[in-house]
Design an enzyme around this catalytic site. Structure first.
Site, PDB file in Angstrom:
ATOM      1  N   CYS A   2       0.441  -1.005  -0.103  1.00 43.17           N
ATOM      2  CA  CYS A   2       0.162   0.043   0.171  1.00 43.17           C
ATOM      3  C   CYS A   2       0.817   0.919  -0.608  1.00 43.17           C
ATOM      4  CB  CYS A   2      -1.253  -0.073   1.086  1.00 43.17           C
ATOM      5  SG  CYS A   2      -2.338  -1.494   1.643  1.00 43.17           S
ATOM      6  N   ARG A  27       4.633   1.282  -6.512  1.00 46.91           N
ATOM      7  CA  ARG A  27       4.662   0.124  -5.307  1.00 46.91           C
ATOM      8  C   ARG A  27       3.559  -1.152  -5.543  1.00 46.91           C
ATOM      9  NH1 ARG A  27       6.320   2.493  -0.293  1.00 46.91           N
ATOM     10  NH2 ARG A  27       5.129   1.185   0.945  1.00 46.91           N
ATOM     11  N   TRP A  73      -2.635  -2.026  -1.645  1.00 47.94           N
ATOM     12  CA  TRP A  73      -2.124  -3.334  -1.734  1.00 47.94           C
ATOM     13  C   TRP A  73      -2.887  -4.517  -1.154  1.00 47.94           C
ATOM     14  CZ3 TRP A  73       0.566  -6.187  -6.393  1.00 47.94           C
ATOM     15  CH2 TRP A  73       0.942  -7.736  -5.838  1.00 47.94           C
ATOM     16  N   ASN A  99      -1.660   1.311   5.963  1.00 43.26           N
ATOM     17  CA  ASN A  99      -0.554  -0.011   5.113  1.00 43.26           C
ATOM     18  C   ASN A  99      -0.050  -1.003   6.191  1.00 43.26           C
ATOM     19  OD1 ASN A  99       1.292  -1.347   3.640  1.00 43.26           O
ATOM     20  ND2 ASN A  99       2.814   0.091   3.773  1.00 43.26           N
ATOM     21  N   GLY A 100       0.110  -1.842   5.939  1.00 45.87           N
ATOM     22  CA  GLY A 100       0.674  -3.443   7.031  1.00 45.87           C
ATOM     23  C   GLY A 100      -1.026  -3.939   6.903  1.00 45.87           C
ATOM     24  N   GLU A 485      16.424 -22.691 -10.509  1.00 43.05           N
ATOM     25  CA  GLU A 485      16.022 -21.636 -10.459  1.00 43.05           C
ATOM     26  C   GLU A 485      17.250 -20.508 -10.303  1.00 43.05           C
ATOM     27  OE1 GLU A 485      13.229 -20.398 -10.418  1.00 43.05           O
ATOM     28  OE2 GLU A 485      14.025 -18.028  -8.690  1.00 43.05           O
ATOM     29  N   LYS A 489      17.566 -17.329 -13.017  1.00 45.37           N
ATOM     30  CA  LYS A 489      18.424 -16.539 -13.240  1.00 45.37           C
ATOM     31  C   LYS A 489      19.066 -15.845 -13.679  1.00 45.37           C
ATOM     32  CE  LYS A 489      14.717 -15.083 -11.059  1.00 45.37           C
ATOM     33  NZ  LYS A 489      13.977 -16.130 -10.591  1.00 45.37           N
ATOM     34  N   GLU A 492      17.635 -15.403 -18.005  1.00 44.04           N
ATOM     35  CA  GLU A 492      17.157 -14.829 -18.117  1.00 44.04           C
ATOM     36  C   GLU A 492      17.415 -12.972 -17.753  1.00 44.04           C
ATOM     37  OE1 GLU A 492      12.639 -14.228 -15.876  1.00 44.04           O
ATOM     38  OE2 GLU A 492      13.827 -15.594 -14.227  1.00 44.04           O
ATOM     39  N   HIS A 508      25.167 -38.311 -16.124  1.00 45.48           N
ATOM     40  CA  HIS A 508      24.632 -38.827 -17.533  1.00 45.48           C
ATOM     41  C   HIS A 508      24.381 -38.047 -18.906  1.00 45.48           C
ATOM     42  CE1 HIS A 508      23.792 -42.316 -14.531  1.00 45.48           C
ATOM     43  NE2 HIS A 508      23.505 -40.940 -13.425  1.00 45.48           N
ATOM     44  N   LYS A 607       6.836  -9.794 -17.117  1.00 43.35           N
ATOM     45  CA  LYS A 607       6.264  -9.314 -16.295  1.00 43.35           C
ATOM     46  C   LYS A 607       4.949 -11.076 -15.233  1.00 43.35           C
ATOM     47  CE  LYS A 607       7.193  -9.684 -11.644  1.00 43.35           C
ATOM     48  NZ  LYS A 607       8.306 -10.845 -10.839  1.00 43.35           N
TER      49      LYS A 607
HETATM   50  C1  AGP Z   1      11.155 -15.535 -13.469  1.00 46.93           C
HETATM   51  O1  AGP Z   1      11.813 -15.000 -12.921  1.00 46.93           O
HETATM   52  C2  AGP Z   1      10.232 -15.596 -13.996  1.00 46.93           C
HETATM   53  N1  AGP Z   1       9.192 -14.328 -14.009  1.00 46.93           N
HETATM   54  C3  AGP Z   1       9.032 -16.634 -14.586  1.00 46.93           C
HETATM   55  O2  AGP Z   1       9.187 -17.530 -14.700  1.00 46.93           O
HETATM   56  C4  AGP Z   1       7.739 -16.783 -13.571  1.00 46.93           C
HETATM   57  O3  AGP Z   1       7.525 -17.708 -12.961  1.00 46.93           O
HETATM   58  C5  AGP Z   1       6.591 -17.171 -15.211  1.00 46.93           C
HETATM   59  O4  AGP Z   1       5.902 -16.598 -15.310  1.00 46.93           O
HETATM   60  C6  AGP Z   1       5.276 -17.824 -13.685  1.00 46.93           C
HETATM   61  O5  AGP Z   1       5.037 -16.540 -13.604  1.00 46.93           O
HETATM   62  P1  AGP Z   1       3.704 -16.911 -12.302  1.00 46.93           P
HETATM   63  O6  AGP Z   1       3.976 -16.529 -11.174  1.00 46.93           O
HETATM   64  O7  AGP Z   1       3.251 -15.065 -12.035  1.00 46.93           O
HETATM   65  O8  AGP Z   1       2.204 -17.075 -12.778  1.00 46.93           O
END
Ligand code: AGP
Length: 612
Positions: A2, A27, A73, A99-100, A485, A489, A492, A508, A607
């Site tokens: 928020c 935010r 939020w 906010n909280g 993961e 990171k 990407e 393998h 995103k």
């Molecule tokens: C991860 O860093 C990416 N932004 C992407 O793999 C993301 O995790 C994926 O698109 C899933 O998004 P979501 O968690 O909003 O469903």
């Protein structure tokens, strides 16, 4: 999370408040509102963007030199007009923005209902402003004292501003756990969640501290007291950083800011749910569906990307702790491969945005077959959240950087709580183990804080490998999803090819890739498979591979083998991923920055992938 703005002084408040809300849009929010006092107390609020609010107020009287504004939020209650802030007290003579999270709002609400209070929203905020007025009236107190007494009854985090019709020349503000800044102008004061709405009017600010209440007059001196009624001398600072940097909280990128927010976001994902003093875990959102988990012959997990990695951690957790078979599915594959779905299946859908098309389609398919859908989402009221039968929000706050960081650790935290809650309900986890893990989880935010201090060391490592063309990430057990993961990171945001692999799988195939140009990141923390991971490291070393190892503090064995080691605090191996992922996030961040990549908006990525 928020956003709060407020103004008291000699200027018209509305333009200052609206502009301030625009400044706070970064935010993340889902509704907005403003209250103005000009003899009457006027509240304008609606779901959606600040621009919606501006349209909503068009043609309406908006005068007044004192007012408060808020971008919400959602944490408690869907994003809609009613739940938007500001919220009225019972008499409608005062309003508040917040906010909280007020953790004990439910019992407080019940008490107030018994005293004749009626509520219009589902929010915790409305309960607090009703409590403040109830105390003021029943104890015949000044507003500031009523705020103080009320806050002593509250459990949780808050940044609040209260505006009262009967107190037209003063704003009351208070803070605990959520930020609040007071800008000091000439015969005027500005308040906000951060300095971005303030810096264009004044650079003289006071950052309110936890447990403080501020009495902000139209004219005269700012007064501050603690909630134990002790006077505090305001510490006025001069803002040094510019507006653009303020939005990132002084960090160069949203991604770095969000990496550093993880001690708080992990704490927020556990807030009110992990109760170490009572030795209980309570994910309220799934209580009514616990029996579904107990009856289930298996759990299906559907997700994409980083959320799929969190799902893989959940597989290990639910099978290890709750002894329930788990299958983790890429949502995009699951939705098209004509899967077998049973009515007694429990499907956990994991999504930060709550809008990922493939995950949503997988949910719809499973739902059509009669399965029970449990959501783990970060955005309250998102499509996926509204499509599931029940679930638990991760409360990580808005994640702006495309590369998911704090959302991942918040997802894993919630899934850990969920697996433990079900295991305990099922009676398959020993009491001593259950309580030991509760204590360990409670210490995670502090351990994450400690790992963040390795940032400079990781930057140094990044510089050594920023020009590598390939990376390999290895891990075993709970660290295998972390290897995946870490690789995601890096690839990407730095565009370097990287693969995550189970460490034992190296023989393998991938071992053929190892040479002196191949950096291999290995998660080699203490645990059941530690000795085996050490052997894998020796195999890499024998082939001249460069080894960057994440180890438990004090490790000397791996240190003698690796080219670089990053030490993390000792932690139980079933929650190590919450700590061991942090160095990998930082490594990918620094390499990407050194390569001049657009860290917050990497090429070709969105995103939220709301299309197939
Ligand atoms: C991860 O860093 C990416 N932004 C992407 O793999 C993301 O995790 C994926 O698109 C899933 O998004 P979501 O968690 O909003 O469903």
């Amino acid at each position: 999370m928020c956003g709060i703005v407020a103004y008291i002084g000699h200027r018209e408040a509305y333009p200052i408040l609206i502009k301030g809300l625009h400044r706070l849009e970064y935010r993340g929010y889902d509704s907005a509102g403003i209250a103005l006092l000009n003899g009457n107390l006027q509240v304008f609020k609606c779901k959606g963007k600040v621009s919606n609010l501006e349209k909503f107020t068009e043609g309406k009287s908006k005068s007044g030199t004192i007012g408060i504004g808020h971008t919400r939020w959602a944490t408690h209650g869907e994003p809609n007009d009613v739940n938007a802030h500001p919220h009225y007290s019972e008499s409608k003579n005062m309003v508040m923005i917040h906010n909280g999270i007020i953790e004990n709002y439910a019992p407080l609400k019940e008490q107030l209902k018994k005293r004749g209070h009626t509520f219009t929203s589902e929010t915790d905020t409305e309960v607090l402003i009703h409590l403040i007025e109830d105390i003021q009236q029943s104890d015949n107190l000044k507003l500031g004292d009523a705020v103080r007494v009320a806050l002593n009854q509250v459990v949780g985090a808050y940044a609040i501003v209260v505006l009262s019709k009967t107190n037209p020349d003063e704003l009351l503000a208070a803070k605990k756990g959520s930020p609040l800044v007071i800008g000091i102008g000439k015969d005027e004061f500005f308040l906000a969640s951060d300095a971005t709405p303030i810096v264009e009017y004044t650079k003289n600010v006071v950052y309110l501290e936890d447990g403080e209440i501020a009495f902000i007059p139209r004219k005269g001196e700012l007064k501050i007291k603690t909630i134990s009624n002790k006077a505090v001398t305001p510490y006025v600072q001069e803002l040094q950083i510019q507006l653009e940097a303020l939005e990132k909280g002084g960090f160069d990128h949203f991604m770095l800011k969000e990496i550093y927010e993880q001690p708080r976001s992990i704490k927020d994902s556990m807030r009110g749910r992990l109760l170490p003093d009572k030795g209980i875990i309570n994910l309220g959102g799934i209580v009514e569906y616990e029996q579904k988990f107990l009856n289930a012959k298996r759990i299906l997990i559907v997700a994409c990307g980083t959320s799929w990695h969190a799902g893989l951690v959940a597989e290990y957790l639910f099978e290890d702790l709750a002894r329930i078979p788990v299958e983790v599915e890429y949502a995009s594959e699951f939705r098209y491969r004509n899967p077998i779905i049973y009515e007694d299946d429990v499907v956990i859908a994991i999504s930060q945005s709550g809008e990922t098309a493939d995950t949503l389609a997988a949910i719809e398919l499973a739902k059509s077959k009669g399965a029970t859908i449990i959501g783990v989402c970060n955005v309250v009221g998102s499509t996926i959240a509204r499509t599931t039968h029940a679930g638990s929000y991760t409360h990580a706050g808005p994640e702006i950087g495309v590369a998911s960081t704090k959302a991942f650790t918040a997802q894993v935290t919630v899934l850990t709580l969920m697996a433990l809650q079900i295991a305990h309900r099922k009676g398959v986890v020993p009491e001593s183990r259950f309580h030991q893990l509760i204590s360990e989880l409670d210490l995670v935010p502090e351990k994450v804080e400690r790992v963040l201090k390795t940032n400079e060391q990781i930057k140094y490592i990044a510089d050594s490998y920023k020009n590598s063309r390939n990376f390999l990430y290895l891990g075993r057990g709970y660290s295998f999803p972390v290897a995946l993961e870490g690789a995601l990171k890096l690839k990407e945001i730095s565009y370097i090819h990287a693969e995550g692999y189970p460490a034992a799988e190296m023989k393998h195939g991938p071992i053929a890739l190892i040479d002196h140009e191949m950096p291999v990141v290995v998660i080699a923390t203490k645990g059941a498979s530690y000795e085996k991971v050490v052997s894998n490291i020796q195999e890499v070393k024998a082939r001249k591979g460069k080894i960057i190892a994440v180890v438990t503090e004090g490790d000397t064995i791996v240190k003698s083998l690796a080219d670089f080691t990053i030490e993390i605090p000792e932690v139980d191996e079933i929650i190590v991923q919450l700590i061991s992922v942090i160095p990998l996030q930082l490594l990918s961040y620094h390499i990407a920055v050194m390569r001049g990549c657009n860290v917050d908006q990497p090429r070709n990525l969105a995103k939220s992938v709301t299309v197939e």
